[in-house]
Write a protein that holds these residues in place. Structure first.
Motif, PDB file in Angstrom:
ATOM      1  N   LYS A 127      26.195  61.417  24.226  1.00  0.00           N
ATOM      2  CA  LYS A 127      26.908  62.665  23.933  1.00  0.00           C
ATOM      3  C   LYS A 127      28.150  62.384  23.107  1.00  0.00           C
ATOM      4  O   LYS A 127      28.481  63.123  22.180  1.00  0.00           O
ATOM      5  CB  LYS A 127      27.271  63.375  25.241  1.00  0.00           C
ATOM      6  CG  LYS A 127      27.826  64.781  25.083  1.00  0.00           C
ATOM      7  CD  LYS A 127      29.302  64.904  24.863  1.00  0.00           C
ATOM      8  CE  LYS A 127      30.140  64.280  25.938  1.00  0.00           C
ATOM      9  NZ  LYS A 127      31.581  64.547  25.701  1.00  0.00           N
ATOM     10  N   ASP A 136      29.192  63.912  19.525  1.00  0.00           N
ATOM     11  CA  ASP A 136      30.507  64.481  19.223  1.00  0.00           C
ATOM     12  C   ASP A 136      31.074  63.917  17.926  1.00  0.00           C
ATOM     13  O   ASP A 136      31.826  64.590  17.220  1.00  0.00           O
ATOM     14  CB  ASP A 136      31.498  64.206  20.360  1.00  0.00           C
ATOM     15  CG  ASP A 136      31.239  65.029  21.608  1.00  0.00           C
ATOM     16  OD1 ASP A 136      30.425  65.980  21.553  1.00  0.00           O
ATOM     17  OD2 ASP A 136      31.853  64.710  22.643  1.00  0.00           O
ATOM     18  N   ARG A 173      25.444  67.919  25.814  1.00  0.00           N
ATOM     19  CA  ARG A 173      25.922  68.854  24.802  1.00  0.00           C
ATOM     20  C   ARG A 173      25.789  68.239  23.406  1.00  0.00           C
ATOM     21  O   ARG A 173      26.008  67.056  23.204  1.00  0.00           O
ATOM     22  CB  ARG A 173      27.400  69.165  25.115  1.00  0.00           C
ATOM     23  CG  ARG A 173      28.145  69.866  24.031  1.00  0.00           C
ATOM     24  CD  ARG A 173      29.619  70.035  24.378  1.00  0.00           C
ATOM     25  NE  ARG A 173      30.340  68.818  24.056  1.00  0.00           N
ATOM     26  CZ  ARG A 173      31.213  68.252  24.850  1.00  0.00           C
ATOM     27  NH1 ARG A 173      31.459  68.751  26.039  1.00  0.00           N
ATOM     28  NH2 ARG A 173      31.839  67.170  24.472  1.00  0.00           N
ATOM     29  N   GLY A 174      25.379  69.040  22.446  1.00  0.00           N
ATOM     30  CA  GLY A 174      25.321  68.591  21.058  1.00  0.00           C
ATOM     31  C   GLY A 174      24.078  67.818  20.678  1.00  0.00           C
ATOM     32  O   GLY A 174      23.971  67.330  19.557  1.00  0.00           O
TER      33      GLY A 174
END
Length: 167
Positions: free
Chosen positions: A52, A56, A84-85
């Motif tokens: 992650k 980012d 996330r992402g």
């Protein structure tokens, strides 16, 4: 350093990076790791959180999960915190079709990350020698819970267990 003191070095590095990646329509990088593809084959938290962080920074991270989903999915906050992402694919690594899909992804990736117990990756055809035979420039990142050597190397791990061991 003072603001801008190393700007010439940064500009040189960015220029070399752009040449390696090829031209972008707007001429910019979106993040420090823009153009880098990472396959995240982890489950639970530690390695997934590391992937992650790469997302980012602009890496294209593809989370590979079994068809039943990552074992962390029932815990929505930690799952979101470490995924996330990322893009996500459900692939059954034990089926020939799943193996072919992984090989195609490995061929176009820069990094593969996982936290399988020692020997498990090799059984699935995901060992370092097996994957670098597909892509010789691949970075193979491996974080088993108890390490790859030592008396506990073959044991399953889970963060609360490790916290208990370390006090």
């Amino acid at each position: 350093p003072r603001p801008g003191e190393h700007q010439s070095v940064a500009t040189t590095v960015e220029s070399a990076w752009r040449q390696q990646l090829g031209p972008r329509p707007d001429g910019r990088l979106d993040g420090a790791l823009d153009g880098i593809r990472v396959l995240d084959l982890s489950s639970f938290f530690a390695t997934a959180y590391g992937a992650k962080l790469l997302a980012d920074l602009g890496a294209d991270v593809i989370k590979i999960e079994p068809p039943v989903g990552d074992q962390l999915r029932p815990f929505p906050d930690p799952f979101e915190a470490c995924n996330r992402g990322k893009r996500s694919l459900a692939i059954d690594l034990r089926r020939p079709e799943g193996r072919a899909a992984i090989e195609a992804l490995v061929a176009t990736s820069d990094v593969v990350m996982h936290n399988l117990r020692p020997g498990k990756a090799e059984k699935l055809g995901l060992g370092p020698g097996q994957l670098t035979a597909i892509n010789s420039r691949l970075i193979y990142a491996y974080l088993p819970g108890f390490g790859s050597t030592g008396p506990r190397r073959d044991e399953k791990s889970f963060e609360p267990l490790l916290s208990g061991f370390t006090g």
